[in-house]
Design an enzyme around this catalytic site. Structure first.
Site, short mmCIF file in Angstrom:
data_model
loop_
_atom_site.label_atom_id
_atom_site.label_comp_id
_atom_site.label_asym_id
_atom_site.label_seq_id
_atom_site.Cartn_x
_atom_site.Cartn_y
_atom_site.Cartn_z
N PRO E 2 0.83 -1.22 0.00
CA PRO E 2 0.00 0.00 0.00
C PRO E 2 0.86 1.26 0.00
CG PRO E 2 -0.69 -1.53 1.72
CD PRO E 2 0.62 -2.03 1.21
N TYR E 3 0.26 2.32 -0.49
CA TYR E 3 0.88 3.64 -0.44
C TYR E 3 -0.08 4.56 0.31
CZ TYR E 3 2.32 8.31 -1.85
OH TYR E 3 2.71 9.63 -1.84
#
Lengths: 67, 67, 67, 67, 67, 67
Positions: E2-3
């Site tokens: 994830p970012y």
């Protein structure tokens, strides 16, 4: 007043899980920085695996190999 | 040359309303900062209500309560 | 509840001009989509000209040529 | 560790083209800055033409005129 | 993978507080979605108060009134 | 018309390296998708190492350990 953008691959997140992420991040910003939860905005973007790359290849390719 | 990203919940914006937003923001940047409208980019993201959180809960929950 | 991100080159925007952008975008979202101005967030990012590219070159290079 | 977000209009990009973009950007960051490709993240957003504005109008309008 | 992008006003966040945000968000994504913490990226942007607007005015103006 | 945002840690990128990134990404989008380079925008954000987290800790911490 914080704005948080969470970007994940679109795979299997449920509505309940997304609600937990929103609640969790909002609480964290209140606990760590004293930010008012009423004005904290959290936006989750779910991205198709063929549009997400890491290590120079798409997540679609990775999933095919069982990663 | 400015880049503007407008993020709203996906509820009921029409094509005409989105065109008005694009025109309005482009004009505003010309009037206030003298930016050339020909190279102003405006991108509208419409986000599902269950992916948008405020006050620690999703907009889906808020809408259920009539907010 | 909208979130708007305006990205411009860091050149000469004054505090007053930035306040006008914020007011203008917030009003526009109210007029066009009926969004509550109290929860509209606008964030302006000012980016160094050597970090902004268009046409394959930096704005720093363009400014040297008087563009 | 870099994060790259590529935003394009949703028109006709194939899975293969998107894989080429991801590979190309990841290679570029390794060549120019020595970034480890294993931790470079590239996310492609494909945006509907009626949600993308340039020159104060939507790309949908431009396409109708053959631009 | 994830970012997460956390955007806050640049006021008084310490290095320790920012480290707590990074750790907290990374843990949350592991707990809720089973995301591998080793590849979760969190980026914090601290934005000048005169570049952050809410309710149609800058946070600088709000702070002057003690809000 | 594409918009590309490259986010890296603020460590040692030179003006020349940033110009190469801008040129390289713009060329890539032309080669792969036929995008007009004149309207491709590339914005590079350089983020302080204490504001960038991976694996639950800041890059500042990683650099101290020689990673």
């Amino acid at each position: 007043m914080p704005y948080v953008n969470i970007r994940i691959t679109k795979e299997n997140a449920t509505s309940d899980q997304k609600a937990l992420l929103i609640k969790g991040v909002t609480n964290l910003l209140q606990e760590v920085l004293g930010k008012n939860p009423q004005t904290t905005v959290v936006v989750i973007d779910e991205v198709e695996t063929e549009n997400w790359g890491i290590g120079g290849e798409t997540v679609t390719e990775r999933r095919k190999r069982g990663e």
